[in-house]
Design an enzyme around this catalytic site. Structure first.
Site, PDB file in Angstrom:
ATOM      1  N   HIS A  83      14.042  -1.252   3.186  1.00  9.25           N
ATOM      2  CA  HIS A  83      13.905  -1.565   4.618  1.00  9.25           C
ATOM      3  C   HIS A  83      15.003  -0.829   5.410  1.00  9.25           C
ATOM      4  O   HIS A  83      15.232  -1.144   6.578  1.00  9.25           O
ATOM      5  CB  HIS A  83      14.094  -3.067   4.878  1.00  9.25           C
ATOM      6  CG  HIS A  83      13.008  -3.952   4.343  1.00  9.25           C
ATOM      7  ND1 HIS A  83      11.674  -3.643   4.401  1.00  9.25           N
ATOM      8  CD2 HIS A  83      13.073  -5.187   3.772  1.00  9.25           C
ATOM      9  CE1 HIS A  83      10.970  -4.636   3.879  1.00  9.25           C
ATOM     10  NE2 HIS A  83      11.795  -5.579   3.483  1.00  9.25           N
ATOM     11  N   GLY A 120       3.873  -4.721   5.367  1.00  9.26           N
ATOM     12  CA  GLY A 120       2.952  -4.297   4.308  1.00  9.26           C
ATOM     13  C   GLY A 120       3.668  -3.749   3.082  1.00  9.26           C
ATOM     14  O   GLY A 120       3.075  -3.011   2.288  1.00  9.26           O
ATOM     15  N   THR A 121       4.918  -4.141   2.895  1.00 10.86           N
ATOM     16  CA  THR A 121       5.716  -3.640   1.765  1.00 10.86           C
ATOM     17  C   THR A 121       5.088  -3.974   0.416  1.00 10.86           C
ATOM     18  O   THR A 121       4.880  -3.080  -0.419  1.00 10.86           O
ATOM     19  CB  THR A 121       7.136  -4.267   1.792  1.00 10.86           C
ATOM     20  OG1 THR A 121       7.541  -4.434   3.138  1.00 10.86           O
ATOM     21  CG2 THR A 121       8.124  -3.428   1.015  1.00 10.86           C
ATOM     22  N   PHE A 137      -6.683  -7.769  -0.754  1.00 12.22           N
ATOM     23  CA  PHE A 137      -5.959  -9.007  -0.457  1.00 12.22           C
ATOM     24  C   PHE A 137      -6.388 -10.099  -1.430  1.00 12.22           C
ATOM     25  O   PHE A 137      -5.562 -10.833  -1.971  1.00 12.22           O
ATOM     26  CB  PHE A 137      -6.229  -9.429   0.987  1.00 12.22           C
ATOM     27  CG  PHE A 137      -5.435 -10.625   1.388  1.00 12.22           C
ATOM     28  CD1 PHE A 137      -4.150 -10.487   1.887  1.00 12.22           C
ATOM     29  CD2 PHE A 137      -5.952 -11.909   1.237  1.00 12.22           C
ATOM     30  CE1 PHE A 137      -3.400 -11.594   2.224  1.00 12.22           C
ATOM     31  CE2 PHE A 137      -5.206 -13.020   1.572  1.00 12.22           C
ATOM     32  CZ  PHE A 137      -3.929 -12.863   2.071  1.00 12.22           C
ATOM     33  N   MET A 143      -4.719  -9.605  -4.787  1.00 11.00           N
ATOM     34  CA  MET A 143      -3.262  -9.808  -4.768  1.00 11.00           C
ATOM     35  C   MET A 143      -2.886 -11.272  -4.578  1.00 11.00           C
ATOM     36  O   MET A 143      -1.928 -11.768  -5.151  1.00 11.00           O
ATOM     37  CB  MET A 143      -2.617  -8.946  -3.676  1.00 11.00           C
ATOM     38  CG  MET A 143      -2.537  -7.475  -4.073  1.00 11.00           C
ATOM     39  SD  MET A 143      -1.738  -6.460  -2.822  1.00 11.00           S
ATOM     40  CE  MET A 143      -0.096  -7.162  -2.735  1.00 11.00           C
TER      41      MET A 143
HETATM   42  N1  PPS Z   1      -3.543  -6.579   0.109  1.00  6.23           N
HETATM   43  C1  PPS Z   1      -3.149  -6.892   1.352  1.00  6.23           C
HETATM   44  N2  PPS Z   1      -4.019  -6.741   2.393  1.00  6.23           N
HETATM   45  C2  PPS Z   1      -3.647  -7.069   3.647  1.00  6.23           C
HETATM   46  N3  PPS Z   1      -2.419  -7.558   3.978  1.00  6.23           N
HETATM   47  C3  PPS Z   1      -1.523  -7.708   2.976  1.00  6.23           C
HETATM   48  C4  PPS Z   1      -1.836  -7.379   1.632  1.00  6.23           C
HETATM   49  N4  PPS Z   1      -0.750  -7.636   0.884  1.00  6.23           N
HETATM   50  C5  PPS Z   1       0.195  -8.120   1.711  1.00  6.23           C
HETATM   51  N5  PPS Z   1      -0.265  -8.156   2.969  1.00  6.23           N
HETATM   52  C6  PPS Z   1       0.410  -8.700   4.156  1.00  6.23           C
HETATM   53  O1  PPS Z   1       1.669  -8.055   4.375  1.00  6.23           O
HETATM   54  C7  PPS Z   1       2.550  -9.007   5.017  1.00  6.23           C
HETATM   55  C8  PPS Z   1       3.852  -9.081   4.241  1.00  6.23           C
HETATM   56  O2  PPS Z   1       4.603  -7.950   4.553  1.00  6.23           O
HETATM   57  P1  PPS Z   1       5.719  -7.387   3.579  1.00  6.23           P
HETATM   58  O3  PPS Z   1       5.160  -7.238   2.227  1.00  6.23           O
HETATM   59  O4  PPS Z   1       6.254  -6.168   4.251  1.00  6.23           O
HETATM   60  O5  PPS Z   1       6.800  -8.544   3.587  1.00  6.23           O
HETATM   61  S1  PPS Z   1       8.308  -8.355   3.089  1.00  6.23           S
HETATM   62  O6  PPS Z   1       9.018  -7.567   4.095  1.00  6.23           O
HETATM   63  O7  PPS Z   1       8.287  -7.694   1.778  1.00  6.23           O
HETATM   64  O8  PPS Z   1       8.820  -9.743   3.015  1.00  6.23           O
HETATM   65  C9  PPS Z   1       1.838 -10.357   5.019  1.00  6.23           C
HETATM   66  O9  PPS Z   1       1.307 -10.507   6.326  1.00  6.23           O
HETATM   67  P2  PPS Z   1       1.016 -11.932   6.971  1.00  6.23           P
HETATM   68  O10 PPS Z   1      -0.136 -12.460   6.186  1.00  6.23           O
HETATM   69  O11 PPS Z   1       0.640 -11.636   8.379  1.00  6.23           O
HETATM   70  O12 PPS Z   1       2.241 -12.766   6.844  1.00  6.23           O
HETATM   71  C10 PPS Z   1       0.784 -10.155   3.950  1.00  6.23           C
HETATM   72  O13 PPS Z   1      -0.341 -10.967   4.085  1.00  6.23           O
END
Ligand code: PPS
Length: 293
Positions: free
Chosen positions: A101, A48-49, A222, A225
């Site tokens: 991280h 969720g970064t 989501f 974004m």
């Molecule tokens: N607004 C919002 N709501 C819900 N979920 C969200 C949102 N923004 C990012 N995401 C989900 O976060 C996942 C990506 O994680 P990171 O941002 O930590 O990735 S990274 O480490 O920076 O590459 C990735 O998860 P997955 O969809 O399961 O791949 C994103 O969909």
């Protein structure tokens, strides 16, 4: 620093993505000067970064919140340990927002002395595994896996950027008293984004009026974004990070129980056994299933 692996850089027992690691900064990481109003988002990858980056950036920057300035979210909340040469962290104006991280033991001394605030986001590790598998196959700078079984081996051996997921969360949590840190669960943010934004802004002591809160929440959904070019990182992926395939994105949106569609019964049982052995007695709860939301 051990530079022998194409994809991974071993720095003091922790693996970073080799292609983008800021090796100059890493050399003096311990002494990296921290300011009292610095804020860090700390996560294990795929937890969720970029979501937290969007929330923080719109809490702090009015121009982002009301969309009068078009800046890449990542530029407002850059990684401490990555993107070498792109930004001079020492010259940034305060308050500086960072992403990282890194594991707890590599945090700069000033962070360990509670001179900065940290928001740590953690996520159901089965969905991290699935998200990470797809992401690694898409991003040119990460090692691709033949299938999920192949990736599981790398994941449990900690031979991925971020090293072993369980060590990351455990380490930060067990050393929480050394830091000024707020733990947030990804699944709870999904369940109630508004309360999560309020919790984060209160921890950061940022006063937001009702209209501001609405704007931050709206920008962090989501749906927003996914289609916001400043927040979905499609351009960064294409031009800076590099894609291996046209399929996939930072925002795939797996539902909470999505891992069930990807892991076999045997893989899931193996996951549970390893989770039990590594996370025994760990007090934070994880949400594995939609029904638990
Ligand atoms: N607004 C919002 N709501 C819900 N979920 C969200 C949102 N923004 C990012 N995401 C989900 O976060 C996942 C990506 O994680 P990171 O941002 O930590 O990735 S990274 O480490 O920076 O590459 C990735 O998860 P997955 O969809 O399961 O791949 C994103 O969909």
């Amino acid at each position: 620093m051990d530079n022998t692996d194409t994809y991974l850089l071993n720095f003091k027992g922790y693996y970073l993505a080799h292609f983008t690691a800021n090796t100059d900064l890493l050399k003096n990481l311990d002494d990296f000067e921290i300011r009292d109003d610095d804020v860090f988002i700390v996560t294990y990858p795929k937890s969720g970064t970029i979501w937290a980056q969007q929330i923080l950036s719109s809490i702090y920057f009015e121009g982002h919140r009301n969309k009068t300035e078009m800046v890449e979210t990542l530029d407002g909340v850059p990684f401490l340990e990555y993107a070498a040469g792109k930004i001079d962290q020492l010259k940034r104006p305060s308050p500086r927002l960072f992403s990282s991280h890194l594991p707890y033991y590599l945090a700069p001394k000033g962070v360990k002395n509670k001179r900065a605030k940290i928001i740590y986001i953690y996520r159901n590790p089965k969905n991290i595994l699935v998200s990470y598998f797809h992401f690694s196959n898409m991003m040119a700078g990460l090692q691709a896996a033949d299938d999920i079984e192949d990736f599981m081996k790398m994941f449990f051996d900690g031979k991925v950027t971020g090293s072993l997921c369980f060590d990351h969360i455990r380490g930060w949590y067990e050393h929480r008293h050394d830091f000024n840190i707020l733990f947030m669960m990804y699944e709870e943010m999904r369940k109630d984004l508004r309360s999560s934004v309020l919790k984060i802004s209160s921890f950061l002591e940022r006063q937001l009026n009702e209209e501001d809160v609405e704007a931050v929440v709206k920008q962090a959904t989501f749906e927003n974004m996914k289609f916001d070019p400043q927040a979905n990182y499609e351009q960064i992926l294409k031009h800076d990070l590099g894609r291996r395939t046209d399929e996939g994105s930072f925002l795939a949106q797996r539902c909470v129980g999505d891992w069930k569609h990807h892991l076999t019964v045997e893989q899931n049982e193996r996951f549970d056994r390893i989770f039990q052995s590594k996370m025994k007695d760990f007090p934070l709860k994880f949400i594995w299933d939609l029904n638990e939301e």
